[in-house]
Structures are given as structure tokens and as C-alpha cells.
Design a protein around this motif. Structure first.
Motif, PDB file in Angstrom:
ATOM      1  N   ASN A   1       0.828  -1.098   0.048  1.00 47.30           N
ATOM      2  CA  ASN A   1      -0.193  -0.032   0.091  1.00 47.30           C
ATOM      3  C   ASN A   1       0.797   1.229   0.256  1.00 47.30           C
ATOM      4  O   ASN A   1       2.155   1.210  -0.091  1.00 47.30           O
ATOM      5  CB  ASN A   1      -0.921   0.076   1.150  1.00 47.30           C
ATOM      6  CG  ASN A   1      -0.301  -0.111   2.538  1.00 47.30           C
ATOM      7  OD1 ASN A   1       0.971   0.519   2.613  1.00 47.30           O
ATOM      8  ND2 ASN A   1      -1.018  -0.494   3.486  1.00 47.30           N
TER       9      ASN A   1
ATOM     10  N   CYS B   1      -0.050  -5.191   1.695  1.00 49.85           N
ATOM     11  CA  CYS B   1      -1.672  -5.367   1.802  1.00 49.85           C
ATOM     12  C   CYS B   1      -2.525  -6.416   0.799  1.00 49.85           C
ATOM     13  O   CYS B   1      -3.380  -6.647   0.901  1.00 49.85           O
ATOM     14  CB  CYS B   1      -2.364  -3.960   1.065  1.00 49.85           C
ATOM     15  SG  CYS B   1      -1.917  -3.520  -0.457  1.00 49.85           S
ATOM     16  N   GLY B   2      -1.445  -7.146  -0.015  1.00 51.45           N
ATOM     17  CA  GLY B   2      -1.798  -8.119  -0.858  1.00 51.45           C
ATOM     18  C   GLY B   2      -0.839  -9.256  -0.762  1.00 51.45           C
ATOM     19  O   GLY B   2       0.395  -9.069  -0.901  1.00 51.45           O
TER      20      GLY B   2
ATOM     21  N   PHE C   1       0.092 -13.007  -2.546  1.00 50.41           N
ATOM     22  CA  PHE C   1       0.053 -14.063  -3.659  1.00 50.41           C
ATOM     23  C   PHE C   1       0.975 -15.267  -3.590  1.00 50.41           C
ATOM     24  O   PHE C   1       1.934 -14.867  -3.842  1.00 50.41           O
ATOM     25  CB  PHE C   1      -0.612 -13.288  -4.989  1.00 50.41           C
ATOM     26  CG  PHE C   1      -1.582 -12.146  -4.591  1.00 50.41           C
ATOM     27  CD1 PHE C   1      -2.705 -12.589  -5.125  1.00 50.41           C
ATOM     28  CD2 PHE C   1      -1.058 -10.791  -4.371  1.00 50.41           C
ATOM     29  CE1 PHE C   1      -3.660 -11.486  -4.919  1.00 50.41           C
ATOM     30  CE2 PHE C   1      -2.263 -10.117  -4.350  1.00 50.41           C
ATOM     31  CZ  PHE C   1      -3.438 -10.103  -4.559  1.00 50.41           C
TER      32      PHE C   1
ATOM     33  N   GLY D   1      -2.622 -11.385  -8.589  1.00 52.12           N
ATOM     34  CA  GLY D   1      -1.899 -10.226  -7.981  1.00 52.12           C
ATOM     35  C   GLY D   1      -2.044  -9.203  -8.537  1.00 52.12           C
ATOM     36  O   GLY D   1      -2.206  -8.001  -8.038  1.00 52.12           O
TER      37      GLY D   1
ATOM     38  N   PHE E   1      -5.237  -7.252  -8.589  1.00 50.81           N
ATOM     39  CA  PHE E   1      -5.605  -6.580  -7.111  1.00 50.81           C
ATOM     40  C   PHE E   1      -4.408  -5.516  -7.335  1.00 50.81           C
ATOM     41  O   PHE E   1      -4.999  -4.244  -6.578  1.00 50.81           O
ATOM     42  CB  PHE E   1      -5.022  -7.643  -6.245  1.00 50.81           C
ATOM     43  CG  PHE E   1      -5.008  -7.257  -4.776  1.00 50.81           C
ATOM     44  CD1 PHE E   1      -6.200  -6.956  -4.057  1.00 50.81           C
ATOM     45  CD2 PHE E   1      -3.932  -6.335  -4.006  1.00 50.81           C
ATOM     46  CE1 PHE E   1      -6.467  -6.349  -2.641  1.00 50.81           C
ATOM     47  CE2 PHE E   1      -4.037  -5.954  -2.931  1.00 50.81           C
ATOM     48  CZ  PHE E   1      -5.131  -5.935  -2.253  1.00 50.81           C
TER      49      PHE E   1
ATOM     50  N   THR F   1      -5.772  -1.692  -6.531  1.00 53.11           N
ATOM     51  CA  THR F   1      -5.144  -1.018  -5.223  1.00 53.11           C
ATOM     52  C   THR F   1      -4.329   0.346  -5.682  1.00 53.11           C
ATOM     53  O   THR F   1      -4.603   1.278  -5.042  1.00 53.11           O
ATOM     54  CB  THR F   1      -4.122  -1.840  -4.737  1.00 53.11           C
ATOM     55  OG1 THR F   1      -4.916  -2.940  -4.236  1.00 53.11           O
ATOM     56  CG2 THR F   1      -3.471  -1.180  -3.387  1.00 53.11           C
TER      57      THR F   1
END
Length: 421
Positions: free
Chosen positions: A243, A249-250, A252, A263, A266, A270
Motif C-alpha cells: 500500500n 496489503c496483498g 499471492f 496479484g 489486485f 489498489t
């Protein structure tokens, strides 16, 4: 709106806040990405327990006698130290001997990591307890894998090639030519030899920034990085999305195609940042803060695509380049030791007296970007060491109620014009 917004700066070298002191009368818009909250340890653990497109690592690695973990360098903001304990627990559960787990820095043609860099990236305990090596793209000790159907010769790091189990630990960030980093990019170019890297940078067509291969979660098309990873036998990836505070924040984990595709989608969401039409057309000044891709001196271009969305504005990039290295062995056609020797023999030029240029011309504030490197890479731009001085000089050029747009993490933001269809 505020006239002294704070932005983050100096990834790996403090990750501190930088205050932008604008005149009271200026109208300042800070346009940040959609963003996402930091993951907890439990959420990261769940990503390892429920991998994408594969069994979990503890099952995949059963019976393997050795493992290699390829990680990205400080030019990427990936906090590998936070992910490694989860990886090591999986390998321990599979029965892979601790003494046979090796870490390889997939630096590509960037400079090798120093001891202090390795401690930052992996953590001091990992640096002390495990064998950690830098990939050397000019090494004579590479493993040859023949040629891909598209003609690319494949030469890869022997430590990785000889390992029974292979993991790529990296991050998914918008990339100016390959869409998104991560996935198999730590194989090519990360641990590839000069000829492989030269082919990769010269012949295969680029996709441009923030373009997802195939625009699908399915592995419907293959690029040369993925084909080379398949030839090598890459077993799994562990890729993060960060982030705006450089927090994970993610997460994978899994198949190097399917997990990376998911990913990238995402990351696209994001990092997405809507740019209102008024900011595009009416901004007098656009300030792009290159964090978190602001550590070395060869990542600036990744943030400059943002400038194409604004009309007739003064442009400023905040790019500390705290590492100061501008070395890229592929383009310099030289190994790092000789590069340092040549650098030591040069007399560094003095910085010209800074003056504000024209609208559309790039002005760069950087504390550590070396003068000769800067003007070699950006001959039409202007380098400043003092940010307050630069803002004061802009005051003399801009109207009393200037409209300013600030992109706080431009190194990773994906800009979406409000009028785009």
C-alpha cells in the motif's frame, strides 16, 4: 486541501515523512491511490495455506533436498524480511534441510547487494544464518538451457538451477515495459546471463506500464519470462502488493502464472488513481513523489508516465535516490567492479546554478543523484538539491493562486483520467 501536505520518502533509507511547504494561496490537491489496509500475520499465513493454482509449499517441497529463494533487490520496495519466516516454516514442514536452503539476490544487471543491504532486505538473523549470494549476470558459471522457440538463449544462475526447489519472492508493481513486475521476472531478467538479458531487453515487444498479460486470470498467453521459468522449473512464487505506506496489503502465493495474474489485478485496483479533468487541464504545477521506487538512481522513469496526463504544467519529481547508484550493467556494458574503478577515477562535476525552466520541462529534487549521471540520463531536465529553494523559485513563476496536483506515491500509482471510457 492543505498547503503543507506530507508525503513518504526514502524507501529503505528511513521511510520518513517529507513536508511540502507551499504558499498559503496555492490550491493543493493530493491525489492518492485507492489503497488497501495492511495484512495481519494471520492473513499472510492464510495465503500460504491456500495457494493459487498449486498445493501448498509444505506439500510441493516434500522429498526435496535443497531449495533456492530468489528475492528482489533494494530497487524494489518489497519487505522480504516479513515473508521469509512463512516460507521457511513451509520448507521445514516439507523436510528440506535448513543447511540446504540458499537465498539468491535476483539483481539482474543492477549492482550487487552489500552486507548492510542484505540485512535490510532479509533481516539480520537470516543474513547471519543462511547462505546469501548475489546473482552475477556476467559470470562464466551459468547453466545453459538452450533457446526458446522465439530465439531467446537461456542462461541462468547455477545456484538456482542446481536447487531441487525454486521460489521467487518479490513484489507486483507497475513496470514501464513489462506491465507488472513480479511473477517470473526474477528469473528473467533477475537471475539471467548477459545474452539472455540482452535478448529480453532488445527483441521481445514490451507491454507498457500496468498492462496485465492476457487481461485474464487464466494463463491464456505466455511471454518469454514465463517460458524461461518453465524451462528452469520454477516451483512457486510468493508475491506481495504494497500500500502507500509500504505495508503488505496483498499476498499471492502459488503458480507463477496464475498467482501473478491474480496479484496483478489486485495491484491494478489498489494502485488506481482517478485524475479529475480539472487537474489535467488546469494544474499549474504537478509534483510526482516517486516513493516507494525512489532508492536507486535508475527507477525515475517508472513515475514519469504520470506527466503525460497533465497539460502545460510545471513538473517536479521528488526522487532522493538515497543509494545514488546509477549502475545498470547491461546498458553500461561493464561489470560492477570496473564501473566502480572508472567512477573513482572521475572528477565529479559541480551542480549548475539551479534555475526553473519552462512548463513541461522536468525539474528533479534529489539529494543523492550524482550530477554527471543525472545529466547523462536526463539532459533536458534540471537537477535541484534544495527542495525549499525549488518551491521558492516556482513561486516567482506561478500565479498567486496556483493550482497544484500532488501524486504522493507516483512510483506505483496507476492513473485513470476521469474522462477515460
Amino acid at each position: 486541501m492543505e498547503n503543507a501536505p506530507k508525503v513518504r520518502s526514502r524507501a529503505w533509507y528511513g521511510d520518513e515523512e517529507l513536508t511540502l511547504n507551499f504558499p498559503t494561496g496555492w490550491e493543493v490537491d493530493v491525489l492518492g491511490p485507492k489503497d488497501a489496509p495492511e495484512l495481519s500475520d494471520a492473513q499472510i499465513e492464510k495465503a500460504f495455506a491456500e495457494p493459487i493454482g498449486t498445493q501448498r509449499i509444505a506439500e510441493l517441497a516434500k522429498g526435496k533436498k535443497s531449495a533456492a529463494i530468489i528475492f528482489d533487490d533494494l530497487s524494489r520496495p518489497t519487505p522480504a524480511w516479513r515473508i521469509i519466516p512463512f516460507l521457511l516454516r513451509e520448507l521445514a514442514a516439507a523436510g528440506v534441510p535448513k543447511s540446504e536452503i540458499r537465498f539468491v539476490a535476483g539483481v539482474g544487471a543492477h549492482r550487487p547487494l552489500r552486507d548492510e543491504d542484505i540485512k535490510k532486505k532479509l533481516g539480520a538473523d537470516i543474513a547471519a544464518e543462511y547462505e546469501v549470494t548475489n546473482h552475477n549476470f556476467m559470470s562464466g558459471d551459468l547453466r545453459a538451457f538452450g533457446n526458446l522457440d522465439n530465439g531467446m538463449p537461456v542462461y541462468l544462475n547455477r545456484v538456482v538451477a542446481d536447487a531441487d526447489f525454486k521460489i521467487c519472492l518479490g513484489g507486483i508493481y507497475p513496470h514501464s515495459s513489462v506491465g507488472f513486475s513480479g511473477g517470473a521476472k526474477l528469473i528473467v531478467p533477475g537471475i539471467s546471463g548477459f545474452t539472455t538479458m540482452f535478448y529480453f531487453h532488445t527483441f521481445p515487444p514490451g507491454r507498457g506500464p500496468a498492462i496485465i498479460e492476457g487481461q485474464s486470470d487464466e494463463p491464456d498467453r505466455r511471454d518469454c519470462t514465463e517460458l524461461a521459468a518453465e524451462v528452469l522449473g520454477l516451483d512457486v512464487i510468493a508475491n506481495v502488493v504494497l500500500n502507500s505506506r509500504r505495508e503488505i496489503c496483498g499476498m499471492f502465493v502459488g503458480d507463477f502464472i496464475q498467482a501473478h495474474r491474480k496479484g496483478a489485478h489486485f495491484a491494478m485496483d489498489t494502485y488506481s488513481t482517478e485524475i479529475p479533468e480539472t487537474n489535467q487541464t488546469e494544474s499549474d504545477l504537478v509534483l510526482i513523489n516517486c516513493y516507494p521506487l525512489d532508492a536507486d538512481a535508475i527507477q525515475l522513469d517508472k513515475a514519469l508516465a504520470a506527466l503525460t496526463y497533465f497539460e502545460n504544467a510545471y513538473t517536479v519529481a521528488l526522487y532522493p535516490a538515497s543509494d545514488s547508484s546509477c549502475y545498470h550493467g547491461l546498458f553500461d556494458r561493464i561489470d560492477y567492479a570496473r564501473y566502480l574503478k572508472q567512477r573513482a577515477e572521475q572528477v565529479p562535476p559541480e551542480l549548475p546554478t539551479p534555475k526553473v525552466g519552462r512548463r513541461g520541462q522536468l525539474h528533479v529534487w534529489s539529494e543523492y543523484f550524482l550530477v554527471d549521471d543525472f545529466y547523462k540520463e536526463y539532459p533536458a531536465s534540471i537537477l535541484f538539491r534544495n527542495l525549499e529553494q525549488l518551491i521558492q523559485l516556482l513561486v516567482e513563476k506561478l500565479p498567486a493562486r496556483a493550482k497544484v496536483t500532488v501524486l504522493p506515491v507516483a512510483g506505483i500509482q496507476v492513473l485513470i483520467p476521469a474522462n477515460a471510457e
